[in-house]
Design a protein around this motif. Structure first.
Motif, PDB file in Angstrom:
ATOM      1  N   GLY A 170       0.298   5.136  -0.222  1.00  0.00           N
ATOM      2  CA  GLY A 170       1.432   5.848  -0.803  1.00  0.00           C
ATOM      3  C   GLY A 170       1.722   5.488  -2.243  1.00  0.00           C
ATOM      4  O   GLY A 170       2.879   5.388  -2.645  1.00  0.00           O
ATOM      5  N   THR A 219       0.356   6.060  -6.539  1.00  0.00           N
ATOM      6  CA  THR A 219      -0.518   6.700  -7.529  1.00  0.00           C
ATOM      7  C   THR A 219      -0.873   5.655  -8.582  1.00  0.00           C
ATOM      8  O   THR A 219      -0.004   4.902  -9.044  1.00  0.00           O
ATOM      9  CB  THR A 219       0.180   7.892  -8.220  1.00  0.00           C
ATOM     10  OG1 THR A 219       1.421   7.449  -8.788  1.00  0.00           O
ATOM     11  CG2 THR A 219       0.458   8.999  -7.220  1.00  0.00           C
ATOM     12  N   TYR A 250       5.584   8.268  -3.316  1.00  0.00           N
ATOM     13  CA  TYR A 250       4.486   7.694  -4.092  1.00  0.00           C
ATOM     14  C   TYR A 250       5.018   6.781  -5.190  1.00  0.00           C
ATOM     15  O   TYR A 250       5.816   7.181  -6.030  1.00  0.00           O
ATOM     16  CB  TYR A 250       3.615   8.810  -4.670  1.00  0.00           C
ATOM     17  CG  TYR A 250       2.660   9.355  -3.649  1.00  0.00           C
ATOM     18  CD1 TYR A 250       1.414   8.782  -3.466  1.00  0.00           C
ATOM     19  CD2 TYR A 250       3.019  10.418  -2.829  1.00  0.00           C
ATOM     20  CE1 TYR A 250       0.533   9.254  -2.512  1.00  0.00           C
ATOM     21  CE2 TYR A 250       2.148  10.901  -1.863  1.00  0.00           C
ATOM     22  CZ  TYR A 250       0.902  10.321  -1.711  1.00  0.00           C
ATOM     23  OH  TYR A 250       0.047  10.776  -0.755  1.00  0.00           O
TER      24      TYR A 250
END
Length: 404
Positions: free
Chosen positions: A42, A44, A9
C-alpha cells in the motif's frame, strides 16, 4: 496486531546498497522487487537511494552523508516511510529513527506486513502473528524512545527499562502461547493429510507471483483467489483433480521469495509440510521475468532447506503469453541480455539438459495445456503404479480417457 485496515497509499522511498556480494545489476532486481512489495503493501515509491559500500554501515546501514541526503529529501517532499532492502539490526533501526524521524521499515518487516494483510484464516493469522512477535522482540526498545528524553532526578530513574522488560515478558508469553497453538494445528493438519488416504499428492511450488493459483484454477477447475500481486496466496488449498482416469490431490502453496525471513519459515512449518510430504512437485517459473533464473535458484535453495529437493519434479515455465524478445541489431556489440534470447533459444539452453520433465505454457490462455497435463499424468501414474501395482484400470491409454 493483525486487524485489517483499508490501506491508503503512502509516499515512500527505497534504500539499498551495492556491496562486494551484491552488484549493481542484482541490486536493481532486488529494488524492483522491493518496489512491487511496497505497492502490494500500500505504498507508492517516490525515489530510490543507492550507495556503494564495502559492507553496510553497522550503525545506520548507509553512510552519514547518504542518511542526511535521505532526511533532506523526505522533509522537502512529505515522505512518510523509508524502506530498506535488507533486514536492519535493532541498533541500526534505533539509530536511523533517531536520525530520521519517520516510519522506517526493512524488507522483513514489509513482507510481514503483507502477510498480515493477506492472512485469511485463523491458522494463517496465527502463523503471521508468531513471526511478527519474533521479529519485534529484539527491536522492542525503539518503541520506548520517547522516554529517553526524560532527565534524571528523584522518581525519574529507570521507568523506560521497566516498561521494556514488562513488554518483553508479555511478548515471550504470547510467543509461547502461539507456538503451543500451532502445535495443536500441526497435529490437526497432519491428521487431515493422513485422512486423505493413499492418493498421490502433487504440490505447486515456485516464486511468489509466478501464476501458481491461476494454474491451480485451470487444472482443478476451482476458484482459488489469484491476483497480480506478491503473496496473493497464504492459505494452503487442496483440491482433488482427475486427469484421464487418474485421480490425485493438487495443493497450492505460499510463494517463496529471495531473502525470505527466517521467522516465516519457522512459523509456516505446517504449510511447508504440504511440500515436504508431497509425492510430486510442480515447480512453476515465470519465464517472462527478467530474473527468472535467480528466482528458480532461490526456490531450489528453500526446497533444499526444508529437505524437499530430492522429490520427483516437473518444471513448468509459465507466462509465455507475456514473454518478450528483442532481437539485437547485427552491428550492436553490447553484451547480450535475457531480452535478446528468444523462447526457442531458451529451450535449447540448460533447460534442454534438465533432469526433470519440462514444459512451456500459459496458465492464462491455456497454451500447451495438453502437453503439460500428459506430463503430469505420466509422472503421477509412475507413483500410483508403484503404490498400487495391481490397479488394472490405469493400464488404459491416457488419450483414450482424456479429452482435451
Amino acid at each position: 496486531m493483525l486487524d485489517k485496515k483499508d490501506h491508503q497509499y503512502e509516499k515512500a522511498v527505497l534504500v539499498g546498497v551495492i556491496t562486494q556480494n551484491q552488484d549493481e545489476k542484482k541490486l536493481k532486481e532486488y529494488m524492483d522487487e522491493l518496489e512491487f512489495l511496497a505497492f502490494t503493501a500500500g505504498a507508492t515509491v517516490e525515489k530510490r537511494f543507492v550507495q556503494k559500500l564495502t559492507q553496510p554501515d553497522p550503525k545506520t546501514f548507509v553512510g552519514t552523508g547518504k542518511a542526511q541526503e535521505i532526511k533532506e529529501y523526505i522533509t522537502e517532499n512529505g515522505i512518510t516511510t523509508i524502506i530498506f532492502d535488507d533486514e536492519l539490526s535493532p541498533s541500526q533501526l534505533k539509530n536511523l529513527e533517531k536520525e530520521i524521524e519517520v516510519k522506517i521499515l526493512d524488507r522483513t518487516n514489509l513482507i510481514l506486513d503483507i502477510f498480515a494483510q493477506r492472512a485469511q484464516t485463523s491458522y494463517a493469522r496465527t502463523q503471521v502473528e508468531l513471526a511478527q512477535y519474533q521479529y519485534l522482540l529484539p527491536r522492542l526498545s525503539k518503541m520506548w524512545s520517547h522516554l529517553d528524553k526524560q532527565k534524571g532526578g528523584i522518581g525519574m530513574r529507570g521507568p523506560g527499562e521497566t516498561e521494556i522488560e514488562t513488554d518483553r515478558r508479555i511478548i515471550r508469553d504470547r510467543i509461547t502461547l502461539l507456538k503451543d497453538k500451532l502445535k495443536v494445528i500441526d497435529k490437526q493438519m497432519a491428521t487431515q493429510r493422513n485422512n486423505r488416504g493413499k492418493m498421490v499428492r502433487v504440490a505447486l511450488v515456485g516464486y511468489t507471483n509466478v501464476g501458481k493459483s491461476t494454474l491451480m484454477n485451470a487444472i482443478s477447475k476451482s476458484d482459488v483467489f489469484a491476483e497480480n500481486k506478491l503473496f496473493a496466496t497464504l492459505d494452503t488449498t487442496v483440491r482433488k483433480v482427475v486427469i484421464g482416469n487418474l485421480p490425485f490431490l493438487l495443493t497450492d502453496t505460499v510463494g517463496f521469495i529471495r531473502k525470505l525471513p527466517t521467522q516465516l519459515i519457522e512459523s509456516f512449518k505446517s504449510t511447508l509440510d504440504e511440500v515436504r510430504e508431497a509425492d510430486l512437485l510442480i515447480h512453476v517459473v515465470d519465464i517472462s521475468h527478467e530474473g527468472f533464473e535467480d528466482q528458480l535458484n532461490s526456490v531450489n535453495q528453500i526446497l533444499e532447506e526444508i529437505s524437499a529437493s530430492s522429490k520427483p519434479m516437473i518444471m513448468v515455465f509459465n507466462k509465455i503469453d507475456d514473454f518478450s524478445y528483442e532481437k539485437k541489431a547485427e552491428d550492436d556489440m553490447s553484451p547480450e541480455t535475457h531480452k535478446n534470447i528468444s523462447l526457442e533459444e531458451w529451450k535449447k539452453t540448460w533447460m534442454a539438459k534438465s533432469k526433470y520433465p519440462t514444459v512451456f505454457i500459459s496458465a492464462l490462455t491455456k497454451e500447451n495445456f495438453p502437453e503439460m497435463k500428459k506430463m503430469i499424468y505420466d509422472e503421477v501414474q509412475k507413483i500410483h503404479i508403484s503404490r498400487f501395482p495391481y490397479n488394472d484400470f490405469l493400464f488404459q491409454y491416457f488419450e483414450e480417457e482424456e479429452n482435451i
